[in-house]
Design an enzyme around this catalytic site. Structure first.
Site, mmCIF file in Angstrom:
data_model
loop_
_atom_site.group_PDB
_atom_site.id
_atom_site.type_symbol
_atom_site.label_atom_id
_atom_site.label_comp_id
_atom_site.label_asym_id
_atom_site.label_seq_id
_atom_site.Cartn_x
_atom_site.Cartn_y
_atom_site.Cartn_z
ATOM 1 N N ARG A 1 -8.429 1.641 6.000
ATOM 2 C CA ARG A 1 -9.204 2.492 6.908
ATOM 3 C C ARG A 1 -8.275 3.260 7.841
ATOM 4 O O ARG A 1 -7.171 2.829 8.125
ATOM 5 C CB ARG A 1 -10.147 1.645 7.751
ATOM 6 C CG ARG A 1 -11.370 1.156 7.026
ATOM 7 C CD ARG A 1 -12.277 0.408 7.969
ATOM 8 N NE ARG A 1 -12.782 1.282 9.023
ATOM 9 C CZ ARG A 1 -13.768 0.942 9.841
ATOM 10 N NH1 ARG A 1 -14.342 -0.236 9.739
ATOM 11 N NH2 ARG A 1 -14.183 1.767 10.774
ATOM 12 N N LYS B 1 -21.184 2.670 15.010
ATOM 13 C CA LYS B 1 -22.472 3.326 15.267
ATOM 14 C C LYS B 1 -23.180 2.678 16.449
ATOM 15 O O LYS B 1 -23.727 3.357 17.318
ATOM 16 C CB LYS B 1 -23.350 3.239 14.014
ATOM 17 C CG LYS B 1 -22.820 4.032 12.840
ATOM 18 C CD LYS B 1 -23.580 3.705 11.567
ATOM 19 C CE LYS B 1 -22.916 4.383 10.377
ATOM 20 N NZ LYS B 1 -23.495 3.966 9.097
ATOM 21 N N GLU C 1 -23.997 5.709 4.578
ATOM 22 C CA GLU C 1 -25.341 5.311 4.985
ATOM 23 C C GLU C 1 -25.890 6.386 5.925
ATOM 24 O O GLU C 1 -25.216 6.757 6.889
ATOM 25 C CB GLU C 1 -25.304 3.978 5.730
ATOM 26 C CG GLU C 1 -24.822 2.807 4.910
ATOM 27 C CD GLU C 1 -24.698 1.564 5.773
ATOM 28 O OE1 GLU C 1 -25.732 0.922 6.031
ATOM 29 O OE2 GLU C 1 -23.568 1.257 6.210
#
Length: 776
Positions: free
Chosen positions: A487, A497, A272
């Site tokens: 992950r 973020k 993104e």
């Protein structure tokens, strides 16, 4: 329940095993159906324990239950009689999802009707033993008998393994006779060969971009991503993957996919563009681009730009920069927004097919879309089509209407949102659209449009796999396979973020590229080489489990690379002036300093040596202490590369009693007694700024309330940055460019910071020379 328990025990299951099976509704249902099928052939009492074992094994391993009746009948008819045949049968039906099954091909693949005679077993074992006879006679019963078994079983694929073993044991006994005392002694373990310094040096030199090599032990990333390391499907064989949904049109769509791609592996990295990539993304980049590269495929960089409120040009640019910095070149750079019109048309088709509807639940009601069934779920198709068109034309307020898909996700969330209204101009399409698709709707369709063969994503997207397959199939489109992997997480940091933005807004860090963060731009600014990050990803591996790793493991990879690539220079962080009194006032000579002392063929540079030099304050002590090997009034010290040994003659202090200068004499290191240590120094140096970094957070898990009850902002390490504004470095670095890397001898690895000017260089300490034993 009691009847089913009796049914399960009637085929040989113990009562405990039967009760455990009953707890698993899916297995219990499959096994019950399998036994019923077999009883139709043999009667209620005709299913013996051997057949029952095969039925249980088949029911517990079969993924496509529409093949249950076929396999149950094959077992009941004693076509499938062994576990080996059953394994082959399961593989066959997995690879042939379409009806009808070719009975002849099935029989050949599963050894149906093949009879292996005792004579054939005897002859095959004889041949294997003859092949290894000399070694057998030499090693006797210390020989690896599993090798004989393996080769015999390969020659007799459908033979009973127990019969083969008995034959091997008998023929070995006939050849060697009974075991002696020597045969019963344990075979001594082979001693490990000593690793020489040269071997270590070769290993440490094995560094390369794109994961082609990894320093130290372990396979390179390319080796892990190639061949058998990952049990991924072959292109076009999506249907062999567990959980993949097969429709009547699947094989035709896969055929068209293969015609388009030519059987090429196609992956994508889909970030993104609303933030900067972090260390976890490095694994995703290596995984997606690396898997394609290792198998001669292609990888797209696709921006998931469906949220115009948070997207900025700087994020698009920084993401592409970081992918290329790590050494990967995208086959093409694409955007979800490239497909906005096609995605809208598909949404209209989805409504027409009865799989989507316009809903008027608002705000918190929709959060997480874990809500009761919508009262608008059953509204007429034509009504939803009209309302969706009105959404597109901007005739609703934000939040007044959404398009939702009629499906339940794996985690129980119902009817995920496909489109929502946002009156925000888009970075690429401007005001053309006021409705934007969600991730759940967009991602799988963009994968399908780009003919992706392997959609690789992190484990948290596993709950969306069912919606991924459902949507492609609901629209009758080619469906890629979604594969999840674990992950990569690091301790002592945050990568969210939202939390990084908070750190920037509160002034804890300067921006996304502050070298104390673990964003990729921050790591580059700090001086981490891309090869080291790729090698770190290789060491972590391609496991599917979540991985939480200590930063010092990443730093070790950094040292391995910089040790071979960062030229040496001399710098003094806390200078102490030293005047060599027995040299003339105008004395000046050039001293050659090798860039890599371990391999002087790699080049050198010269530095001036004059009557005045500067050393580290910590390299002098006025009072001698036990174990201290550097300069004291009683103890001389050598100057690295200069060929001189200096001895203290006079100590000069300021009014506060602080030592500010030493007067010394020097003599040639060839004539002087060898000193206990050689220290670094500078002469006629450049003044520079040095920034020393430590962990940003005090605790391993700053986001964990049990460790940090007051939140991550309360856990900031006050000593995470130390600025030395007047450090000294030798003049060889004066033309250094941003990101150039050096090893300051005896001090650490440093990189030129982007804040540097023509008048003053600024260096970031990348890592210390060795891991600090005081740190975790």
């Amino acid at each position: 329940m009691a009847d089913t328990l009796t049914l399960f025990t009637s085929i040989g299951l113990s009562e405990q095993k039967a009760k455990e099976t009953l707890k698993n509704d899916s297995l219990s249902s499959s096994l019950k159906e399998a036994i019923t099928q077999a009883q139709r052939v043999h009667g209620a009492s005709g299913v013996d324990k051997a057949m029952g074992t095969l039925l249980y094994s088949m029911a517990s391993r079969l993924k496509d239950t529409k093949r249950l009746a076929f396999l149950s009948e094959s077992i009941a008819q004693r076509k499938i009689c062994t576990e080996l045949q059953l394994a082959a049968a399961l593989d066959f039906v997995k690879g042939h999802p379409q009806d009808p099954i070719n009975q002849k091909e099935f029989d050949e693949a599963c050894g149906v009707g093949v009879v292996i005679t005792p004579e054939q077993i005897e002859e095959a074992v004889e041949a294997v033993i003859k092949k290894h006879k000399d070694q057998l006679l030499k090693e006797r019963y210390h020989f690896n008998m599993g090798l004989l078994m393996g080769e015999a079983r390969t020659a007799l694929k459908w033979a009973d393994g127990k019969v083969i073993k008995n034959e091997v044991d008998m023929q070995v006994l006939h050849l060697l006779g009974p075991k002696t005392e020597a045969d019963l002694e344990k075979k001594p373990k082979a001693q490990k060969a000593k690793v020489t310094e040269n071997d270590v040096k070769v290993k440490k030199e094995e560094v390369a971009v794109n994961g082609d090599a990894v320093s130290g032990e372990g396979k390179s990333l390319m080796e892990q991503l190639r061949g058998e390391a990952l049990k991924f499907h072959k292109p076009g064989e999506n249907y062999t993957t567990e959980g993949y949904v097969i429709t009547p049109n699947t094989m035709n769509l896969l055929k068209k996919h293969l015609e388009f791609t030519g059987g090429q592996i196609r992956t994508r990295f889909p970030p993104e563009p609303n933030g900067i990539l972090h260390i976890g993304h490095a694994k995703a980049i290596n995984f997606n681009f690396g898997y394609a590269k290792a198998n001669n495929g292609i990888c797209f960089l696709r921006y998931d730009d469906t949220n115009p409120e948070k997207e900025e040009e700087k994020y698009f640019t920084a993401i592409k920069d970081m992918v290329e910095w790590l050494g990967y070149k995208p086959y093409a750079v694409t955007h979800a927004s490239d497909n906005f019109q096609q995605l809208y048309d598909l949404a209209v088709d989805l409504i027409r097919r009865g799989h989507a509807y316009v809903c008027h639940q608002k705000g918190e009601e929709l959060k997480g879309h874990n809500v009761p069934q919508s009262p608008w779920r059953d509204r007429p198709i034509e009504e939803s089509l009209v309302l969706f068109e009105r959404m597109k034309k901007g005739l609703f307020a934000e939040g007044e209407a959404t398009l939702r898909m009629k499906m339940v996700m794996e985690d129980g969330k119902m009817d995920p949102v496909a489109y929502r209204i946002k009156y925000t101009p888009h970075h690429r399409t401007g005001d053309e659209w006021c409705i934007y698709p969600t991730y759940d709707y967009t991602h799988c369709l963009c994968d399908s449009i780009e003919n992706i063969s392997h959609s690789l994503c992190t484990k948290e997207f596993q709950a969306r796999r069912s919606s991924y397959y459902w949507l492609c199939n609901a629209l009758d489109l080619y469906c890629p396979v979604q594969w999840e992997y674990g992950r990569l997480n690091l301790t002592y940091t945050v990568v969210s973020k939202r939390k990084i933005i908070k750190l920037v807004e509160t002034g804890v860090v300067r921006d996304w590229d502050d070298p104390r963060l673990f964003t990729l731009t921050a790591l580059r600014r700090r001086g981490f080489p891309p090869e080291a990050i790729n090698n770190f990803c290789a060491r972590v591996g391609v496991t599917v489990s979540q991985t939480t790793t200590e930063p010092h493991l990443l730093e070790a990879c950094v040292r391995d690379v910089l040790n071979e690539t960062a030229p040496r220079t001399m710098a003094v962080l806390e200078p102490l002036k030293v005047t060599i009194t027995n040299l003339p006032d105008n004395f000046k000579t050039d001293v050659r300093v090798p860039d890599f002392p371990a391999d002087e063929a790699k080049g050198s540079h010269t530095v001036p040596f004059t009557r005045t030099v500067f050393i580290e304050q910590s390299d002098f002590r006025e009072v001698m202490e036990k174990g201290y090997k550097r300069l004291t009034p009683e103890q001389p010290v050598g100057l690295r590369h200069a060929g001189y040994v200096i001895s203290v003659q006079k100590i000069i202090k300021d009014t506060q009693g602080k030592v500010v200068e030493l007067e010394v004499t020097c003599c040639s290191s060839e004539t002087a007694e060898k000193p206990k240590a050689f220290i670094h120094w500078v002469s006629e140096p450049l003044v520079c700024e040095v920034r020393l970094y430590d962990r940003l957070f005090l605790h391993k898990h700053p986001e964990d309330p049990s460790e940090v009850p007051n939140g991550f902002l309360s856990d900031i390490n006050p000593d995470s940055l130390q600025v030395i504004s007047s450090a000294l470095v030798d003049t060889s670095v004066k033309r250094a460019k941003v990101f150039d890397k050096f090893q300051f001898e005896r001090v650490g690895y440093f990189s030129v910071d982007s804040d540097s000017t023509a008048d003053k260089l600024i260096f970031n300490r990348t890592v210390t020379l060795k891991e600090d034993p005081g740190k975790i």
